[in-house]
Design an enzyme around this catalytic site. Structure first.
Site, PDB file in Angstrom:
ATOM      1  N   HIS A 157       4.663  50.963  53.384  1.00  0.00           N
ATOM      2  CA  HIS A 157       3.737  51.051  52.239  1.00  0.00           C
ATOM      3  C   HIS A 157       3.917  52.361  51.473  1.00  0.00           C
ATOM      4  O   HIS A 157       2.995  52.811  50.794  1.00  0.00           O
ATOM      5  CB  HIS A 157       2.270  50.920  52.682  1.00  0.00           C
ATOM      6  N   LYS A 284      14.726  70.192  32.975  1.00  0.00           N
ATOM      7  CA  LYS A 284      14.857  68.871  33.573  1.00  0.00           C
ATOM      8  C   LYS A 284      16.242  68.556  34.104  1.00  0.00           C
ATOM      9  O   LYS A 284      17.252  68.924  33.537  1.00  0.00           O
ATOM     10  CB  LYS A 284      14.514  67.800  32.522  1.00  0.00           C
ATOM     11  N   GLU A 291      18.443  55.527  38.009  1.00  0.00           N
ATOM     12  CA  GLU A 291      17.567  54.626  37.246  1.00  0.00           C
ATOM     13  C   GLU A 291      18.341  53.438  36.688  1.00  0.00           C
ATOM     14  O   GLU A 291      17.848  52.306  36.666  1.00  0.00           O
ATOM     15  CB  GLU A 291      16.888  55.399  36.116  1.00  0.00           C
TER      16      GLU A 291
END
Ligand code: ARG
Length: 461
Positions: A157, A284, A291
């Site tokens: 989970h 960043k 992705e």
């Protein structure tokens, strides 16, 4: 003008829209190599069977070789008027060698031609996928080996569950990729039949030798039913199914890499080679490759549903609907190849922060099960009771904002009087993973044995 291939029956040429909806050359040109190989095998067989002369066959074969070179060199002019790769090649052959070209299509149809071209292409795609999977597995095994002892939190989970080793986590993906690999090999055995010689749908009255062409093209044997031969696209559906499952596996790894590379987790650092920056935020480093690997199943699953939908309810044998089989398969082949290459590169390059993993493994009372197991093993408590006692220990620790291993013995003894300080030896994350020696468990010794198993199996193929 009326068509060069079937002008006999037609008074006028096609409407512009007809040509546009009908032409497949823009995408099936990708099959040129397979088309030429199929034609060469067919021509050689026709000559061997005395159906065309040896002289015509050698002209045809030489002409086809020239066309292959023209296409490979980028100097072939593809024409939409000539509809597809089969007619583009044949029409060019006529320009190059004259009337002998007209004998190539004896005992053959574009229906068996496209079936053989596409099968060859998908067979090669399965082969390339199998190779890429082996490279991916290799990268995972190397990482697993380097991190057989690296402790990390295992999740269910996405909540901390029990400590595991990172090597064991890598080996979970090895299992998936190895199943994908075995699906490739298994699908190839079904695909490995040659439809050439089924002609349009019924076979032919010419004395062709289908065993010869099947062997020449590297198939195990010819297909047994001419109707099925030109109707079947199972091999493409199987490729897409295998690709969809494999893409799903890759997307799960990609998602984990996205999560692991956040500063909040900080388990892995992606290499610069597999990250991108931001045009506005200088700090960043984004996991774009991960992705995109996560996103590729959008296309691959779409292709599977698309082809299933095209094939569903089609009457036997060939219908032009089936021309819609190629683009999405090509896209799936390319998408998966790219996703696998990116996943392999990321796995090879990523740096593991062992300290961050270990720290996180100790959080969230991850060794609570070890405490319960100790109560069962050492004090003879029934597991359900041990679970309850441990749950109360977790509640106490949570209340005090400490780990289970920080609870003083006298406090633990208020929950169960027979607890001794031997209990602390099972509350550490290393003790936890080292104890998981059941077959398939996460202990470092198991991880090493599993790595040896896979290296042996894959090395021996
Ligand atoms: N371009 C066609 C395809 O991809 C080749 C087969 C055409 N056959 C036919 N009878 N029109 O399916």
């Amino acid at each position: 003008s009326s068509n060069a291939m079937w002008g006999g029956r037609f008074a006028s040429g096609p409407d512009a829209i007809m040509e546009e909806i009908n032409a497949s050359i823009d995408f099936d040109r990708r099959l040129y190599d397979e088309d030429i190989a199929g034609s060469k095998a067919h021509a050689a067989m026709l000559a061997d069977q005395g159906i065309i002369s040896a002289e015509d066959a050698s002209q045809i074969i030489a002409g086809l070789e020239d066309i292959r070179a023209e296409i490979a060199d980028g100097c072939f002019t593809f024409s939409r008027e000539r509809e597809d790769i089969h007619m583009n090649v044949e029409a060019r052959l006529a320009e190059l060698i004259g009337p002998a070209a007209g004998r190539l299509h004896t005992a053959r149809s574009r229906n068996d031609q496209v079936a053989v071209d596409f099968r060859l292409h998908v067979k090669a795609a399965f082969g390339a996928l199998a190779e890429a999977l082996e490279a991916f597995i290799d990268a995972l095994l190397d990482k697993a080996e380097a991190h057989a002892d690296t402790v990390m939190p295992g999740f269910t989970h996405l909540q901390v569950a029990q400590p595991v080793t990172f090597g064991h986590h890598c080996l979970a993906y090895v299992e998936m990729a190895a199943r994908d690999l075995s699906r490739c090999r298994d699908a190839i055995t079904r695909l490995d039949e040659c439809p050439l010689g089924a002609a349009a749908l019924a076979g032919t009255g010419f004395a062709i030798d289908r065993h010869q062409t099947a062997a020449a093209l590297g198939f195990r044997e010819p297909t047994r039913n001419s109707l099925d031969s030109v109707s079947d696209r199972d091999f493409a559906l199987e490729f897409l199914s295998v690709a969809a499952i494999c893409g799903t596996h890759l997307s799960r790894l990609a998602e984990e890499i996205v999560i692991w590379s956040t500063p909040q987790f900080g388990f892995v650092r992606l290499s610069d080679a597999f990250s991108t920056g931001s045009s506005i935020m200088p700090q960043k480093k984004n996991p774009d490759a991960a992705e995109l690997v996560r996103a590729k199943p959008g296309r691959i699953n779409g292709a599977l549903i698309s082809l299933l939908t095209v094939m569903k309810g089609l009457p036997l044998s060939y219908s032009k609907d089936m021309q819609e089989d190629k683009e999405q398969v090509f896209d799936a082949i390319d998408s998966l190849a790219l996703a696998l290459a990116a996943a392999t590169g990321m796995v090879r390059d990523m740096a593991i922060d062992e300290q961050a993993m270990r720290r996180a493994a100790g959080h969230g009372f991850s060794t609570a099960t070890d405490l319960a197991d100790w109560l069962v093993r050492e004090l003879g408590l029934p597991f359900r009771e041990a679970h309850h006692v441990t749950g109360r220990a977790v509640a106490l620790a949570e209340e005090r904002g400490v780990g289970l291993e920080d609870l003083p013995l006298d406090l633990l003894q208020t929950l169960e009087a027979r607890i001794t300080d031997a209990v602390y030896s099972v509350l550490g994350v290393d003790a936890s993973v080292n104890s998981r020696t059941s077959f398939g468990g996460t202990a470092p010794a198991n991880v090493r044995a599993q790595i040896a198993y896979w290296r042996d199996r894959l090395g021996g193929k």
